[in-house]
Scaffold this active site. Structure first.
Site: not given
Lengths: 142, 161
Positions: A105-107
């Site tokens: 989910v972060g990148e």
């Protein structure tokens, strides 16, 4: 897959300052369910902030091997005054190609928000804008 | 030189302090209070924000000698100040998910405490943003920090549990 809506005017350009408006992000980040919904949202919002920074602020300037902006005085990152409200719709769709349907989910928002902001500036200015960060002179062509 | 001050309500003394030593160094390295974070060392990031005589300052920009005989409050001193347990601002940061890596958190909490101490009721978003404009955060995008400050303000005003 992550998509940030852009290109149809979510930026306001005034006196060569760029204000981003309505950073609306659609992220099908979860597997069938978000393990930690709060962290998922925080990762998306934080990723958008970093992508916005790359779009209009963040650039390490090097000349003759020396970093010319080695401090927060002249390497700017978004402050709380620079971030628009981020409204989220998180679609909990499992990835059929990944174990357990997992998704990161972060990148994705970090990567996708930069071109979204620049696409919006292109739409607002009609300029090609082939590099980031977009600086005032790229808009005024001076 | 010897520097004495009040830190989190208790008298504190540091010996052999160099005249150019920052208050942040004294707090972290001599008084074993590492909550205030050492990042930019030039007052740009706000991670070392403390209260000096109830005024928020960047501890990296204050010479230790300037704090002599004055009152210092660091993030370590917040819990228990307004009743048992964490300070409402600390609890709200946890509950709202406003902490990711946590490095900016102590400075933001101190700055938010100052805002809420001098604000009656729940401050508007522009006031919150203005108050926290000197505190950089790399992780959160600030959205949940705004949530946390609103939540703390509502709890302190008695509007929500």
């Amino acid at each position: 897959m992550t998509a940030v809506t852009g290109g149809s005017g979510p930026v306001v350009i005034e006196n060569c300052a760029i204000a981003t408006m309505d950073g609306r992000q659609h992220d099908d980040s979860g597997a069938e369910h978000r393990i930690n919904p709060q962290a998922v949202e925080g990762q998306i919002q934080g990723g958008i902030a970093q992508g916005l920074g790359l779009a209009v602020m963040e650039e390490i300037q090097v000349s003759d091997g020396v970093v010319r902006n080695p401090s927060f005085t002249d390497y700017l990152i978004p402050t709380i005054l620079d971030m628009p409200p981020v409204r989220l719709d998180v679609l909990e769709l499992a990835d059929p190609r990944a174990p357990y349907g997992l998704r990161g989910v972060g990148e994705p928002p970090t990567i996708s928000s930069t071109p979204a902001v620049v696409a919006a500036i292109r739409a607002a200015t009609g300029r090609d804008l082939t590099r980031v960060p977009v600086r005032p002179e790229h808009i005024t062509a001076t | 030189m010897r520097v004495t001050m009040t830190v989190n309500g208790e008298p504190a003394t540091a010996d052999d302090v160099w005249e150019g030593e920052s208050l942040l160094f004294v707090l972290r390295e001599r008084l074993a209070l590492p909550g205030s974070k050492n990042a930019c060392e030039q007052g740009e990031c706000g991670s070392c924000t403390i209260l000096l005589d109830d005024v928020p300052v960047c501890a990296c920009l204050v010479a230790a000698g300037q704090a002599a005989d004055r009152e210092v409050v660091t993030v370590e001193g917040l819990a228990g100040r307004l009743g048992p347990g964490l300070h409402p601002v600390q609890q709200a940061f946890l509950d709202a998910g406003a902490v990711q890596c946590g490095f900016c958190t102590p400075g933001l909490i101190m700055q938010a405490c100052d805002l809420l101490r001098r604000t009656a009721g729940v401050p508007g978003d522009p006031d919150i943003r203005e108050a926290l404009a000197g505190n950089l955060c790399r992780c959160t995008g600030y959205e949940k920090i705004l949530d946390a400050v609103r939540l703390a303000a509502m709890r302190m005003a008695g509007d929500v549990a």
